[in-house]
Design a protein around this motif. Structure first.
Motif, PDB file in Angstrom:
ATOM      1  N   GLY A 235      -3.630  -5.049  -7.063  1.00  0.00           N
ATOM      2  CA  GLY A 235      -4.735  -5.295  -7.980  1.00  0.00           C
ATOM      3  C   GLY A 235      -6.090  -5.078  -7.357  1.00  0.00           C
ATOM      4  O   GLY A 235      -7.101  -5.044  -8.057  1.00  0.00           O
ATOM      5  N   SER A 236      -6.146  -4.920  -6.053  1.00  0.00           N
ATOM      6  CA  SER A 236      -7.401  -4.697  -5.342  1.00  0.00           C
ATOM      7  C   SER A 236      -7.452  -3.265  -4.821  1.00  0.00           C
ATOM      8  O   SER A 236      -6.504  -2.791  -4.187  1.00  0.00           O
ATOM      9  N   ARG A 237      -8.549  -2.580  -5.089  1.00  0.00           N
ATOM     10  CA  ARG A 237      -8.671  -1.188  -4.626  1.00  0.00           C
ATOM     11  C   ARG A 237      -8.630  -1.115  -3.101  1.00  0.00           C
ATOM     12  O   ARG A 237      -8.015  -0.205  -2.536  1.00  0.00           O
ATOM     13  N   LYS A 238      -9.270  -2.057  -2.443  1.00  0.00           N
ATOM     14  CA  LYS A 238      -9.281  -2.051  -0.984  1.00  0.00           C
ATOM     15  C   LYS A 238      -7.876  -2.220  -0.431  1.00  0.00           C
ATOM     16  O   LYS A 238      -7.450  -1.470   0.457  1.00  0.00           O
ATOM     17  N   LEU A 239      -7.144  -3.216  -0.958  1.00  0.00           N
ATOM     18  CA  LEU A 239      -5.785  -3.443  -0.468  1.00  0.00           C
ATOM     19  C   LEU A 239      -4.880  -2.262  -0.815  1.00  0.00           C
ATOM     20  O   LEU A 239      -4.024  -1.883  -0.007  1.00  0.00           O
TER      21      LEU A 239
END
Length: 430
Positions: A235-239
């Motif tokens: 759900g996180s672009r960074k992750l």
């Protein structure tokens, strides 16, 4: 034990905003890290002997690159199937206890495999269970390490573990053929079982008890935890970007699955095929040892993140040289250079740890590890299928080309994301 509790791991005494590079000596001085380090290296050494024997044995019997790659890829299946569910055990229960249980169960299962006369189907089932248990063990160890070491100490500890693991793999692959020829497969399996027992003893004596990461009254079902972990990670672009960087290894691990048929293609009579196979399988781990040392020791923490994309491209680019069918020395040099580039995983791993809540680390690591198993297994299987028709050299080169393109795209996404985060931070400070 009380004195050990009072001891602060390197990095905890730093004031906020400071980023000091920790030395290897400081990390090794932490007793719990040494226990995790020794135990992992010991069990891994036993595993490499069986892995080399399997690759050589299957290719000798079948003469088929596809069969060799398929059996190699089969060892990834349990982690793909059970990893996402079982990894959550290391969040629900005490992590040291999960590791001990997995070590003891694996020692028993491998001990049964070492009994001559075990039917082939039973051996396959036992191998499946042994690899399946590695999912909660690895998730527990990965989640426990940030509790033992913090900040840059975690990066240095990860680098030291990575170098040791790769060195053990290099030693196991390089010497595995000769040892298997001397010991035989059953004694090698018995030795593997003993390494799991040794790992359990080291954990009992060197790692202190900790409570479960999640309180007793707040333990959702395994399926709920798996879905929640997937939402957290993807759900996180960074992750998501960091996870894709980790999964990029599917491209540069593929050559290891083709080492036996590649060795047959390179065979000129000077060296036996099993020796060439071991050298090829040892080349990338050797490069990773060098790369991890240089990247962690001489590159500052902020610069590691900036170099991550370039290093990822380096992990795949040298493989392209195999398209011209170079001699063994050139292939080994290219694969060592590829291993050096793989050191970017240290920066990706550290950034991932910092972005995941401590009580959900095991589940997150388990999902990433399951994905790693998937991309590696599928990559090796597809590579074996292609090598059956094209030969190993062009297949390895194609993997390198695809990997460089993927790494370049991820590097651009990561740079954009990092620059955006820096602007937001600057605006907040202003």
């Amino acid at each position: 034990m009380g004195a050990m509790r009072a001891r602060r791991p390197p990095g905890r005494h730093r004031r906020a905003g400071q980023e000091r590079q920790v030395t290897y000596r400081e990390v090794i001085a932490v007793r719990e890290f040494r226990a995790l380090w020794y135990g992992q290296g010991l069990s891994l050494l036993g595993d490499q002997l069986a892995q080399v024997a399997l690759a050589v044995l299957v290719y000798d019997r079948t003469g088929s690159p596809l069969a060799t790659a398929a059996v190699y890829a089969l060892t990834y299946l349990p982690g793909i199937v059970g990893g996402p569910l079982l990894a959550g055990l290391a969040d629900r229960f005490a992590r040291r206890g999960v590791m001990l249980a997995c070590d003891l169960l694996r020692a028993v299962l491998v001990g049964v495999m070492a009994v001559p006369g075990v039917p082939f189907w039973a051996l396959c089932a036992l191998v499946f269970l042994v690899v399946l248990l590695s999912a909660p063990f690895s998730a527990a160890r990965a989640a426990l390490l940030p509790e033992v070491l913090e900040g840059d100490a975690y990066v240095m500890g990860s680098a030291l573990q990575n170098m040791t693991n790769q060195a053990v793999q290099m030693l196991g692959f390089a010497a595995g053929g000769a040892l298997i020829a001397t010991m035989g497969p059953y004694r090698a399996l018995a030795l593997d079982a003993a390494t799991f027992l040794g790992s359990a003893l080291i954990l009992v004596s060197g790692v202190r008890r900790r409570p479960a990461a999640q309180p007793d009254g707040a333990k959702p079902s395994m399926w709920t935890m798996t879905k929640g972990g997937a939402r957290l990670v993807f759900g996180s672009r960074k992750l998501r970007t960091l996870v894709l960087f980790a999964w990029l290894c599917g491209f540069y691990i593929l050559p290891e699955g083709l080492a036996a048929p590649y060795a047959a293609a390179l065979h000129t009579g000077a060296l036996p095929v099993p020796v060439i196979t071991g050298l090829l399988m040892a080349a990338m781990p050797a490069g990773t040892v060098v790369g991890a040392f240089l990247f962690s020791r001489f590159v500052s923490p902020p610069r590691r993140l900036r170099l991550m994309g370039w290093m990822a491209m380096l992990s795949c680019a040298p493989l392209i040289v195999t398209a011209i069918r170079p001699p063994l020395a050139v292939v080994l040099a290219a694969w060592v250079l590829s291993g050096i580039g793989g050191a970017y995983q240290l920066a990706a791993n550290a950034a991932f740890v910092q972005s995941v809540p401590p009580e959900r680390r095991a589940q997150a690591f388990g999902l990433v590890q399951s994905g790693l198993m998937t991309v590696q297994g599928i990559g090796i299987l597809v590579g074996g299928f292609a090598a059956e028709r094209l030969g190993p050299e062009p297949v390895v080169a194609l993997a390198g080309i695809a990997g460089v393109i993927s790494a370049a795209v991820l590097a651009m996404v990561w740079t954009e994301s990092r620059d955006k985060a820096a602007r937001v931070s600057a605006q907040a400070t202003a």
